[in-house]
Design a protein around this motif. Structure first.
Motif, PDB file in Angstrom:
ATOM      1  N   SER A   1       0.828  -1.205   0.000  1.00  0.00           N
ATOM      2  CA  SER A   1       0.000   0.000   0.000  1.00  0.00           C
ATOM      3  C   SER A   1       0.869   1.264   0.000  1.00  0.00           C
ATOM      4  N   HIS A   2       1.960   1.243   0.773  1.00  0.00           N
ATOM      5  CA  HIS A   2       2.830   2.420   0.816  1.00  0.00           C
ATOM      6  C   HIS A   2       3.545   2.627  -0.517  1.00  0.00           C
ATOM      7  N   ILE A   3       3.973   1.512  -1.144  1.00  0.00           N
ATOM      8  CA  ILE A   3       4.648   1.672  -2.442  1.00  0.00           C
ATOM      9  C   ILE A   3       3.656   2.193  -3.468  1.00  0.00           C
ATOM     10  N   LEU A   4       2.417   1.707  -3.383  1.00  0.00           N
ATOM     11  CA  LEU A   4       1.375   2.212  -4.278  1.00  0.00           C
ATOM     12  C   LEU A   4       1.215   3.714  -4.109  1.00  0.00           C
ATOM     13  N   TRP A   5       1.197   4.167  -2.846  1.00  0.00           N
ATOM     14  CA  TRP A   5       1.019   5.599  -2.599  1.00  0.00           C
ATOM     15  C   TRP A   5       2.169   6.409  -3.177  1.00  0.00           C
ATOM     16  N   LEU A   6       3.406   5.888  -2.995  1.00  0.00           N
ATOM     17  CA  LEU A   6       4.561   6.616  -3.531  1.00  0.00           C
ATOM     18  C   LEU A   6       4.434   6.771  -5.043  1.00  0.00           C
ATOM     19  N   GLY A   7       3.956   5.701  -5.701  1.00  0.00           N
ATOM     20  CA  GLY A   7       3.750   5.773  -7.144  1.00  0.00           C
ATOM     21  C   GLY A   7       2.674   6.773  -7.506  1.00  0.00           C
ATOM     22  N   VAL A   8       1.572   6.769  -6.730  1.00  0.00           N
ATOM     23  CA  VAL A   8       0.463   7.681  -7.027  1.00  0.00           C
ATOM     24  C   VAL A   8       0.912   9.126  -6.882  1.00  0.00           C
TER      25      VAL A   8
ATOM     26  N   THR B   1       8.294   2.500  -9.333  1.00  0.00           N
ATOM     27  CA  THR B   1       7.881   2.055  -7.995  1.00  0.00           C
ATOM     28  C   THR B   1       6.915   0.884  -8.098  1.00  0.00           C
ATOM     29  N   TRP B   2       5.997   0.940  -9.056  1.00  0.00           N
ATOM     30  CA  TRP B   2       4.997  -0.138  -9.153  1.00  0.00           C
ATOM     31  C   TRP B   2       5.610  -1.430  -9.657  1.00  0.00           C
ATOM     32  N   LYS B   3       6.701  -1.309 -10.391  1.00  0.00           N
ATOM     33  CA  LYS B   3       7.423  -2.521 -10.794  1.00  0.00           C
ATOM     34  C   LYS B   3       7.967  -3.223  -9.549  1.00  0.00           C
ATOM     35  N   GLY B   4       8.455  -2.434  -8.603  1.00  0.00           N
ATOM     36  CA  GLY B   4       8.929  -3.017  -7.353  1.00  0.00           C
ATOM     37  C   GLY B   4       7.811  -3.576  -6.511  1.00  0.00           C
ATOM     38  N   ARG B   5       6.601  -3.025  -6.664  1.00  0.00           N
ATOM     39  CA  ARG B   5       5.467  -3.473  -5.858  1.00  0.00           C
ATOM     40  C   ARG B   5       4.994  -4.857  -6.286  1.00  0.00           C
TER      41      ARG B   5
ATOM     42  N   THR C   1       6.934  -6.511 -17.698  1.00  0.00           N
ATOM     43  CA  THR C   1       5.609  -7.036 -18.011  1.00  0.00           C
ATOM     44  C   THR C   1       5.721  -8.278 -18.882  1.00  0.00           C
ATOM     45  N   ASN C   2       4.880  -9.261 -18.601  1.00  0.00           N
ATOM     46  CA  ASN C   2       4.821 -10.446 -19.447  1.00  0.00           C
ATOM     47  C   ASN C   2       3.911 -10.136 -20.629  1.00  0.00           C
TER      48      ASN C   2
END
Lengths: 413, 152
Positions: A109-116, A130-134, B19-20
């Protein structure tokens, strides 16, 4: 003749910049906002009423749907409250598995927020990075629970899935990955001059204001308030861990309560979550994972129970509070009341937007990580003359409309 | 100005996409044409990311093992189960299912002669590609074959 200087800018309830329905009405003078009004109540679903018509196990999984993304926070508060009301206790192993799932959720959730927040600033390459890391934590949750989100893994009096030896290895790998990733994120977010210029002093909430507006979660902690349910009212394994609230004055010496500080709090909370997960997998006791493994027995026990309780959990956005009353006549809660963190945190929008610039609106709106669908608890419908319409009338009109539409469209039953 | 963020983002340029590319790398101009090509074997479909052990996919119902106890109907949070009184069996609508697997947990199952333990009538498969235009299509309803033939 004087030219018009103030302009009325309504945003929402449906607007491309908003992911969920809410209405912000602002008066602007040039770039400055001079008057603002926040209107909410567009996402009422009557979930508490639905829960009071179902049995407790069904309601537990309904509570997972209150929030789209904190899919373990509401069930956590639900099981804690229900266990108190029923007078049962989860076995020690389950009490250690639950925080693992809850903390993994906090990380995602925190990584999602950082991305947002990066996206709201117009920095989309950072959002994707960031979302790739999530993704990794979501894959781990899928491995542990069987679902990417809406894990359906908690049960009143325990958890439904055990953590196996092979899965512990996957958790350890993920912890190692996130130690490095969080370090990188700290470098990227906190030492970047562009990010700093865009967030320093924006959405600044003083300690007094935070107390007055009753904000909670990371928003309150960024303003320097040491409040965290895991610290103030420890439950399950959190009582053994002695969680301390993360506040900016411990990290950098002073708390300013702006969007930069809240980024700091969220980044350090990811590290704290990693420590909690590490502690839990190292000290996890052996044994059963459910107090009452048979659901039929559990439901009949709920049916015989009379009592009320409050369950609390520190969700990624703040504190979640569930109130229950079991009256001994049915196998579900007779009264169920939910308080979600965004309700308190949205209070901060109006004072923070006043005097801010139009370009700061996305950051002020995004920095509390709002979740509108958690908020709305009551909907009042008024007719043309302003009179409140009662429930039976609305229900009758809804049935009439459905029947009419079915007839007109020829829908099969 | 060179800073850490620039460095991190520039590094992504040389990395493979995370991405796949499922089912094919680029969105096809014509989907029906693509399906025909796949059926003729001209185009190969990129497989989806493998699911982990214990994944909760589409529910599979074995009516032979069902004893008609209705416990799954009692616990199902989404009301996805329907009771067929004539056959004393259930019908499951996958389009309503929320993949919580409570019915699998509660199902007592049945023991055939010669077996030591009960085998459950319900289990979660690994099937997750369930998109369909019709929520009542045959692939999205699990029911006993007699119900389908008899139109119950």
């Amino acid at each position: 003749m004087m030219a018009k200087t103030q302009y009325y800018v309504p945003v929402g309830p449906i607007h491309p910049a908003l992911k969920e329905p809410i209405r912000v009405e602002a008066e602007v003078e040039g770039e400055r906002i001079v008057r603002v009004d926040v209107k909410r109540g567009f996402a009422h679903r009557g979930i508490e009423y639905m829960g009071m018509k179902r049995n407790a196990i069904q309601t537990l999984y309904l509570s997972e749907r209150i929030c789209g993304i904190c899919s373990i926070s509401h069930p956590y508060a639900f099981v804690i409250g229900s266990e108190k009301a029923l007078g049962i206790e989860a076995p020690p192993r389950a009490q250690y598995i639950r925080p693992i799932i809850a903390e993994l959720e906090r990380i995602h959730s925190h990584i999602l927020w950082l991305g947002v927040v990066a996206h709201e600033m117009g920095f989309d390459s950072l959002l994707f990075w960031t979302w790739k890391g999530r993704e990794k934590v979501l894959d781990l949750l899928e491995l542990l629970t069987g679902n990417r989100i809406n894990y359906s893994v908690f049960m009143i009096g325990g958890v439904r899935r055990d953590i196996k030896e092979s899965q512990i290895k996957a958790i350890k790998d993920a912890i190692d990955f996130y130690r490095i990733f969080t370090e990188e994120m700290k470098n990227v977010f906190l030492s970047d001059p562009v990010y700093k210029a865009r967030t320093r002093g924006v959405a600044q909430l003083s300690r007094e204001m935070a107390l007055k507006l009753n904000v909670c979660g990371p928003v309150a902690r960024a303003a320097g308030l040491r409040m965290d349910v895991r610290q103030d009212n420890p439950y399950d394994a959190y009582a053994d861990i002695e969680v301390r609230a993360i506040v900016p004055q411990d990290i950098v010496g002073e708390a300013r309560g702006d969007a930069y500080d809240i980024t700091l709090v969220r980044l350090y909370e990811i590290e704290q979550s990693l420590d909690i997960i590490e502690f839990c997998i190292e000290n996890m006791p052996e044994g059963r994972i459910m107090a009452i493994p048979n659901y039929v027995v559990l439901l009949s026990k709920i049916k015989k129970t009379k009592g009320e309780a409050i369950g609390m959990h520190e969700a990624p956005r703040g504190e979640v509070v569930h109130y229950f009353k079991y009256d001994g006549t049915r196998d579900g809660p007779a009264v169920w009341k939910v308080v979600a963190p965004s309700y308190n945190n949205i209070n901060s929008w109006a004072p923070l937007l006043l005097g801010a610039e139009v370009a700061d609106i996305p950051i002020v709106v995004a920095y509390i990580d709002p979740c509108m669908c958690c908020n709305d608890r009551v909907a009042v419908v008024r007719d043309r003359d302003g009179r409140i319409m009662d429930y039976s009338l609305i229900h009758r009109k809804a049935v009439e409309k459905t029947m009419r539409l079915k007839r007109e469209l020829g829908v099969r039953a | 100005m060179v800073n850490k963020m620039m460095f991190v983002l520039l590094k992504q340029l040389v990395k493979k996409p995370a991405t796949n590319p499922f089912p094919v790398k680029h969105a096809p101009k014509n989907v029906t044409e693509l399906i025909e090509k796949v059926q003729r074997g001209e185009v190969k479909i990129n497989p989806p990311v493998p699911v982990p052990e214990g994944f909760r996919g589409k529910l599979v119902y074995d009516p032979e093992r069902c004893i008609g106890c209705q416990l799954c109907i009692k616990v199902c949070p989404a009301d996805a189960m329907e009771w067929i009184p004539e056959l004393r069996k259930i019908r499951h609508y996958v389009s309503r299912c929320m993949f919580c697997a409570l019915c699998v947990d509660i199902c007592p199952g049945k023991k055939f002669p010669g077996e030591k333990k009960n085998v459950k009538a319900l289990r979660m498969s690994e099937d997750f590609l369930l998109a369909d235009y019709d929520k009542y299509s045959d692939s999205l309803i699990e029911e006993p074959p007699e119900a389908k033939e008899g139109g119950v």
